[in-house]
Motif scaffolding. Structure first.
Motif, PDB file in Angstrom:
ATOM      1  N   LEU A  35       0.828  -1.221   0.000  1.00  0.00           N
ATOM      2  CA  LEU A  35       0.000   0.000   0.000  1.00  0.00           C
ATOM      3  C   LEU A  35       0.855   1.261   0.000  1.00  0.00           C
ATOM      4  CD1 LEU A  35      -2.812  -0.903   2.543  1.00  0.00           C
ATOM      5  CD2 LEU A  35      -2.882  -0.963   0.052  1.00  0.00           C
ATOM      6  N   MET A  36       2.151   1.101   0.321  1.00  0.00           N
ATOM      7  CA  MET A  36       3.004   2.287   0.437  1.00  0.00           C
ATOM      8  C   MET A  36       4.246   2.134  -0.431  1.00  0.00           C
ATOM      9  SD  MET A  36       2.690   2.323   4.521  1.00  0.00           S
ATOM     10  CE  MET A  36       2.528   0.567   4.547  1.00  0.00           C
ATOM     11  N   PRO A  37       4.101   2.045  -1.746  1.00  0.00           N
ATOM     12  CA  PRO A  37       5.289   1.875  -2.576  1.00  0.00           C
ATOM     13  C   PRO A  37       6.185   3.121  -2.529  1.00  0.00           C
ATOM     14  CG  PRO A  37       3.386   2.277  -3.951  1.00  0.00           C
ATOM     15  CD  PRO A  37       2.880   2.149  -2.557  1.00  0.00           C
ATOM     16  N   ARG A  38       7.444   2.931  -2.836  1.00  0.00           N
ATOM     17  CA  ARG A  38       8.435   4.019  -2.872  1.00  0.00           C
ATOM     18  C   ARG A  38       8.608   4.726  -1.543  1.00  0.00           C
ATOM     19  NH1 ARG A  38       8.239   4.522  -8.682  1.00  0.00           N
ATOM     20  NH2 ARG A  38       6.005   4.258  -9.061  1.00  0.00           N
ATOM     21  N   SER A  39       8.258   4.069  -0.447  1.00  0.00           N
ATOM     22  CA  SER A  39       8.457   4.746   0.835  1.00  0.00           C
ATOM     23  C   SER A  39       9.230   3.832   1.778  1.00  0.00           C
ATOM     24  CB  SER A  39       7.122   5.147   1.442  1.00  0.00           C
ATOM     25  OG  SER A  39       6.315   4.018   1.563  1.00  0.00           O
ATOM     26  N   GLN A  40       9.561   4.384   2.911  1.00  0.00           N
ATOM     27  CA  GLN A  40      10.410   3.661   3.858  1.00  0.00           C
ATOM     28  C   GLN A  40       9.814   3.760   5.249  1.00  0.00           C
ATOM     29  OE1 GLN A  40      14.420   5.128   3.752  1.00  0.00           O
ATOM     30  NE2 GLN A  40      14.762   4.820   5.915  1.00  0.00           N
ATOM     31  N   ILE A  41       9.884   2.680   5.994  1.00  0.00           N
ATOM     32  CA  ILE A  41       9.412   2.678   7.383  1.00  0.00           C
ATOM     33  C   ILE A  41      10.585   2.251   8.255  1.00  0.00           C
ATOM     34  CG2 ILE A  41       7.811   1.623   9.026  1.00  0.00           C
ATOM     35  CD1 ILE A  41       6.024   1.047   6.517  1.00  0.00           C
ATOM     36  N   ASP A  42      10.940   3.067   9.219  1.00  0.00           N
ATOM     37  CA  ASP A  42      12.041   2.718  10.115  1.00  0.00           C
ATOM     38  C   ASP A  42      11.493   2.332  11.475  1.00  0.00           C
ATOM     39  OD1 ASP A  42      14.663   3.429   8.753  1.00  0.00           O
ATOM     40  OD2 ASP A  42      13.421   5.194   8.375  1.00  0.00           O
ATOM     41  N   ILE A  43      11.958   1.207  11.984  1.00  0.00           N
ATOM     42  CA  ILE A  43      11.575   0.769  13.326  1.00  0.00           C
ATOM     43  C   ILE A  43      12.852   0.754  14.167  1.00  0.00           C
ATOM     44  CG2 ILE A  43      10.533  -1.092  14.683  1.00  0.00           C
ATOM     45  CD1 ILE A  43       9.375  -2.138  12.004  1.00  0.00           C
ATOM     46  N   TYR A  44      12.846   1.493  15.262  1.00  0.00           N
ATOM     47  CA  TYR A  44      14.012   1.465  16.141  1.00  0.00           C
ATOM     48  C   TYR A  44      13.592   0.896  17.483  1.00  0.00           C
ATOM     49  CZ  TYR A  44      15.858   4.579  12.612  1.00  0.00           C
ATOM     50  OH  TYR A  44      16.258   5.106  11.418  1.00  0.00           O
ATOM     51  N   VAL A  45      14.271  -0.114  17.935  1.00  0.00           N
ATOM     52  CA  VAL A  45      13.961  -0.649  19.257  1.00  0.00           C
ATOM     53  C   VAL A  45      15.167  -0.444  20.168  1.00  0.00           C
ATOM     54  CG1 VAL A  45      12.123  -2.277  18.785  1.00  0.00           C
ATOM     55  CG2 VAL A  45      14.447  -2.966  18.363  1.00  0.00           C
ATOM     56  N   GLN A  46      14.889   0.030  21.354  1.00  0.00           N
ATOM     57  CA  GLN A  46      15.948   0.342  22.312  1.00  0.00           C
ATOM     58  C   GLN A  46      15.644  -0.420  23.595  1.00  0.00           C
ATOM     59  OE1 GLN A  46      18.624   2.982  22.253  1.00  0.00           O
ATOM     60  NE2 GLN A  46      19.167   1.812  24.062  1.00  0.00           N
ATOM     61  N   VAL A  47      16.572  -1.265  24.015  1.00  0.00           N
ATOM     62  CA  VAL A  47      16.383  -2.017  25.249  1.00  0.00           C
ATOM     63  C   VAL A  47      16.874  -1.175  26.416  1.00  0.00           C
ATOM     64  CG1 VAL A  47      17.012  -4.101  26.506  1.00  0.00           C
ATOM     65  CG2 VAL A  47      16.659  -4.200  24.062  1.00  0.00           C
ATOM     66  N   LEU A  48      15.997  -0.918  27.368  1.00  0.00           N
ATOM     67  CA  LEU A  48      16.401  -0.167  28.555  1.00  0.00           C
ATOM     68  C   LEU A  48      16.820  -1.110  29.670  1.00  0.00           C
ATOM     69  CD1 LEU A  48      13.720   2.643  28.724  1.00  0.00           C
ATOM     70  CD2 LEU A  48      15.974   2.711  27.721  1.00  0.00           C
ATOM     71  N   GLN A  49      16.113  -2.214  29.786  1.00  0.00           N
ATOM     72  CA  GLN A  49      16.480  -3.211  30.779  1.00  0.00           C
ATOM     73  C   GLN A  49      16.346  -4.569  30.131  1.00  0.00           C
ATOM     74  OE1 GLN A  49      14.523  -2.930  34.712  1.00  0.00           O
ATOM     75  NE2 GLN A  49      13.832  -0.994  33.914  1.00  0.00           N
ATOM     76  N   ALA A  50      17.363  -5.407  30.318  1.00  0.00           N
ATOM     77  CA  ALA A  50      17.333  -6.737  29.718  1.00  0.00           C
ATOM     78  C   ALA A  50      17.254  -7.765  30.827  1.00  0.00           C
ATOM     79  CB  ALA A  50      18.577  -6.953  28.874  1.00  0.00           C
ATOM     80  N   ASP A  51      16.190  -8.576  30.811  1.00  0.00           N
ATOM     81  CA  ASP A  51      16.089  -9.663  31.779  1.00  0.00           C
ATOM     82  C   ASP A  51      15.446 -10.859  31.087  1.00  0.00           C
ATOM     83  OD1 ASP A  51      16.192 -11.088  34.151  1.00  0.00           O
ATOM     84  OD2 ASP A  51      14.231 -10.399  34.791  1.00  0.00           O
ATOM     85  N   GLY A  52      16.015 -11.262  29.978  1.00  0.00           N
ATOM     86  CA  GLY A  52      15.474 -12.378  29.223  1.00  0.00           C
ATOM     87  C   GLY A  52      14.285 -11.966  28.381  1.00  0.00           C
TER      88      GLY A  52
END
Lengths: 287, 241
Positions: B111-128
């Motif tokens: 549905l969105m040709p010629r475009s870009q979607i950026d997903i950024y995930v940032q872990v603040l705390q890691a416990d499995g």
């Protein structure tokens, strides 16, 4: 930040000239500041500070280390800042390195004083356990989660809040510490010493736009700046560090003028921050 | 080591089939098009979505679909021992890829040709379970950015320790060396989009563990739907409808 149109630029500049900024503030007014402490349970101390759309987290981790031979009576503090790509797509990959380094150095300059550790906002001698042998190494990590200008002031406030939230474990040292080798230490996991942060400075950044300067610029306003001066000032009104950014030159008399304005602003900021920190800690204690 | 006590309790006091406490919030990053924070026990992840927008690197532009990109990063303070690792180590690259592929499978990219979607995930705390939390956070962030999707994707892990299938492993259980099955599903379409397992497991036990993980995913989906509904109600309220 994507580009602004000529009209928007003029609107921002005109507003600043008339002492009425786009969000309705005056030139020397901060956005509301929100503090939350103890957000990272694994750390010795942590805080999250929100300033409008700017959102930063600071954490303090303490590790046992050895003092450097040059300063046997002082602990060590390291400050690192990183910018998360969640704040802006330009921080993706290695894109954040330049800004992260700039912010880390500026924070070190404002909080840690000179190379010898003299004039530091953080009392380094309180971190020593056994002189020349054992000390605490503090690692202060800042993370920019969301960015809407004035990152340095927000980070400075977050570090201050995180340090006042920090408990450093009480340490028992084995009696015979005369020998050459490293004495044995026993770290208590129940008793904590509160860190004294009363002398910790706050950072006030004055951003010069046109002929005037403003505090707490948003990223739109920062895009119009000619230069910015960050001044760290402690409770007694002493300047603890200073750094200037931006290309344009400043008249020396203007800088002096900026320092006196910053000193005035810092008093309000310090009081506001202190009350926010104590409120945040009260909430944390309740829960 | 004993991971399940004779009374049937795990190290953190949970039952084998119990999940950690879930918490999610939307719209936490003011400047992003969509964002969410997702908390599973002590694991805490922020996801931000930028786009759909113009493709930054012209050579990657596709004329028939959108380009989906993802970057996973961990904060220095997120782990128990402080780490000073640069971005782009192998583990981060692998998780970025996993999250990207999983999300790409549910976004209606045509549905969105010629475009870009950026997903950024940032872990603040890691416990499995960071990758599960990342996928759940990314789903909410994409929904917050109003990006068309086939379905929500939700993810949950399960393991097998002391001859007991365990749901939603924490760090201690994860590093116990037993199998760790990570599953991602499209709950309404009832399809598995992500399946990873390390270590070995007899095939009939694997079936049980996977079923347990799928049940976990469904529970996450129910919670995510509640959060979305609540968020929509808030939006409606702010509009004065």
């Amino acid at each position: 930040m994507t580009g602004l149109s000529v009209g928007e630029k003029l609107f921002i500049q005109g507003g600043i000239a008339q002492d009425l900024r786009t969000d309705g503030r005056k030139r020397l007014t901060y956005r509301p500041i929100y503090v939350e402490t103890g957000v990272i349970p694994q750390a010795n101390g942590s805080a999250r500070v929100r300033l409008g759309g700017t959102d930063v987290i600071a954490s303090v981790k303490a590790e046992i280390g050895r003092p450097s031979p040059m300063q046997p009576d002082k602990g060590k503090v390291a400050i690192y800042v990183s910018c998360s790509p969640t704040a802006a797509p330009m921080f993706e990959g290695r894109g954040d390195e330049e800004l992260s380094a700039e912010l880390s150095i500026a924070l070190q300059r404002c909080l840690l004083g000179g190379k010898s550790g003299a004039g530091a906002g953080i009392d380094l001698s309180s971190l020593v356990v056994v002189e020349g042998k054992v000390c605490w190494d503090l690692y202060i990590d800042g993370l920019v989660v969301s960015s809407d200008g004035n990152l340095l002031d927000a980070l400075g406030a977050a570090v201050k809040a995180a340090l006042s939230n920090t408990g450093i474990p009480r340490v028992q040292v084995a009696a015979d510490t005369t020998g050459e080798d490293q004495p044995e230490v026993d770290i208590s996991d129940e008793e904590f010493l509160q860190f004294d942060t009363s002398n910790l400075p706050v950072i006030v950044t004055l951003t010069k736009v046109g002929r005037h300067y403003i505090v707490d610029a948003t990223s739109e306003e920062e895009s119009q700046m000619s230069s910015a001066v960050s001044i760290s000032i402690n409770r007694r009104g002493h300047t603890c560090g200073l750094s200037k950014r931006g290309g344009a030159g400043l008249d020396p008399s203007v800088i002096l003028d900026m320092i006196s304005v910053a000193k005035h602003v810092s008093e309000q900021l310090m009081n506001k921050l202190d009350s926010e920190i104590s409120a945040a800690e009260a909430i944390e204690d309740d829960s | 080591m004993e991971y399940v006590s004779p009374e049937g309790l795990r190290i953190d006091g949970r039952r084998p089939m119990e999940m950690r406490k879930l918490h999610a919030e939307m719209g936490v990053v003011a400047k992003a098009d969509g964002s969410a924070v997702f908390v599973m026990g002590n694991t805490k992840v922020i996801a931000a979505v930028y786009g759909p927008r113009e493709v930054q690197n012209r050579s990657q532009q596709m004329s028939d679909q959108a380009l989906v990109r993802c970057e996973y990063s961990m904060a220095n303070f997120s782990t128990g021992d402080r780490m000073r690792k640069g971005k782009g180590d192998r583990r981060s690259t692998e998780i970025s890829l996993v999250v990207r592929q999983t999300m790409e499978a549910c976004i209606l990219t045509h549905l969105m040709p010629r475009s870009q979607i950026d997903i950024y995930v940032q872990v603040l705390q890691a416990d499995g379970g960071t990758r599960c939390a990342c996928i759940n956070a990314a789903t909410l962030a994409l929904a917050d950015a109003a990006i068309p999707m086939r379905d929500l994707v939700t993810s949950c892990s399960a393991g097998y320790l002391n001859s007991t299938p365990l749901l939603d492993l924490n760090y201690v259980e994860d590093s116990a060396g037993g199998p760790d099955v990570t599953v991602g599903i499209l709950p309404k379409m009832d399809k598995v989009t992500l399946l990873q397992m390390d270590s070995k497991l007899p095939i009939d036990t694997f079936d049980n563990v996977m079923q347990l993980a799928i049940e976990g995913c469904k529970a996450v989906a129910t919670y995510i739907r509640e959060v979305l509904l609540e968020n929509t109600k808030q939006l409606e309220y702010h509009r004065g409808v």
